[in-house]
Design a protein around this motif. Structure first.
Motif, PDB file in Angstrom:
ATOM      1  N   ASN A  17       0.813  -1.212   0.000  1.00  0.00           N
ATOM      2  CA  ASN A  17       0.000   0.000   0.000  1.00  0.00           C
ATOM      3  C   ASN A  17       0.849   1.265   0.000  1.00  0.00           C
ATOM      4  N   ILE A  18       1.936   1.253   0.717  1.00  0.00           N
ATOM      5  CA  ILE A  18       2.795   2.433   0.795  1.00  0.00           C
ATOM      6  C   ILE A  18       3.540   2.667  -0.525  1.00  0.00           C
ATOM      7  N   VAL A  19       3.826   1.602  -1.254  1.00  0.00           N
ATOM      8  CA  VAL A  19       4.544   1.735  -2.525  1.00  0.00           C
ATOM      9  C   VAL A  19       3.597   2.048  -3.687  1.00  0.00           C
ATOM     10  N   ILE A  20       2.471   1.388  -3.749  1.00  0.00           N
ATOM     11  CA  ILE A  20       1.580   1.499  -4.907  1.00  0.00           C
ATOM     12  C   ILE A  20       0.771   2.791  -4.934  1.00  0.00           C
ATOM     13  N   TRP A  21       0.187   3.179  -3.813  1.00  0.00           N
ATOM     14  CA  TRP A  21      -0.736   4.319  -3.826  1.00  0.00           C
ATOM     15  C   TRP A  21      -0.107   5.644  -4.227  1.00  0.00           C
ATOM     16  N   PRO A  22       1.107   5.967  -3.820  1.00  0.00           N
ATOM     17  CA  PRO A  22       1.690   7.225  -4.320  1.00  0.00           C
ATOM     18  C   PRO A  22       1.852   7.245  -5.842  1.00  0.00           C
ATOM     19  N   ARG A  23       2.143   6.108  -6.428  1.00  0.00           N
ATOM     20  CA  ARG A  23       2.235   6.042  -7.893  1.00  0.00           C
ATOM     21  C   ARG A  23       0.874   6.307  -8.525  1.00  0.00           C
ATOM     22  N   PHE A  24      -0.178   5.779  -7.895  1.00  0.00           N
ATOM     23  CA  PHE A  24      -1.536   6.025  -8.374  1.00  0.00           C
ATOM     24  C   PHE A  24      -1.887   7.511  -8.215  1.00  0.00           C
ATOM     25  N   ALA A  25      -1.433   8.119  -7.136  1.00  0.00           N
ATOM     26  CA  ALA A  25      -1.689   9.547  -6.906  1.00  0.00           C
ATOM     27  C   ALA A  25      -1.097  10.382  -8.033  1.00  0.00           C
ATOM     28  N   LYS A  26       0.097  10.037  -8.468  1.00  0.00           N
ATOM     29  CA  LYS A  26       0.704  10.771  -9.583  1.00  0.00           C
ATOM     30  C   LYS A  26      -0.138  10.654 -10.837  1.00  0.00           C
ATOM     31  N   ALA A  27      -0.678   9.471 -11.099  1.00  0.00           N
ATOM     32  CA  ALA A  27      -1.532   9.281 -12.270  1.00  0.00           C
ATOM     33  C   ALA A  27      -2.806  10.119 -12.160  1.00  0.00           C
ATOM     34  N   ILE A  28      -3.361  10.222 -10.969  1.00  0.00           N
ATOM     35  CA  ILE A  28      -4.580  11.018 -10.781  1.00  0.00           C
ATOM     36  C   ILE A  28      -4.284  12.493 -10.995  1.00  0.00           C
ATOM     37  N   VAL A  29      -3.187  12.982 -10.423  1.00  0.00           N
ATOM     38  CA  VAL A  29      -2.829  14.400 -10.570  1.00  0.00           C
ATOM     39  C   VAL A  29      -2.574  14.740 -12.031  1.00  0.00           C
TER      40      VAL A  29
END
Length: 82
Positions: A17-29
């Motif tokens: 969760n700590i590794v994957i979600w920030p990458r997803f956040a970049k995609a959303i932004v």
């Protein structure tokens, strides 16, 4: 008491969760639906806010699971017999 195997599963889930979600956040932004106009120069949309809350919650839960897994792993009895 949690077994070492279960503790390891919690550790993996927390790290995931700590590794994957920030990458997803970049995609959303970077998504055009996140902004009402030019990215970072216009107002964020509800698309961005909803995903920011979801991502923040997921990362927080990931940290909690990681801490529980770490503590359980440290206190779990070893399965190796001497």
């Amino acid at each position: 008491m949690i077994s070492r195997t279960s503790a390891r599963l919690l550790l993996v889930a927390g790290v995931f969760n700590i590794v994957i979600w920030p990458r997803f956040a970049k995609a959303i932004v970077d998504d055009e639906r996140a902004w009402s106009g030019q990215a970072w120069s216009s107002a964020p949309t509800s698309f961005l806010w909803v995903h920011a809350v979801l991502i923040g919650t997921a990362i927080t839960l990931g940290v909690v699971v990681l801490v529980i897994g770490w503590r359980a792993h440290r206190t779990a009895p070893s399965t190796v017999s001497s």
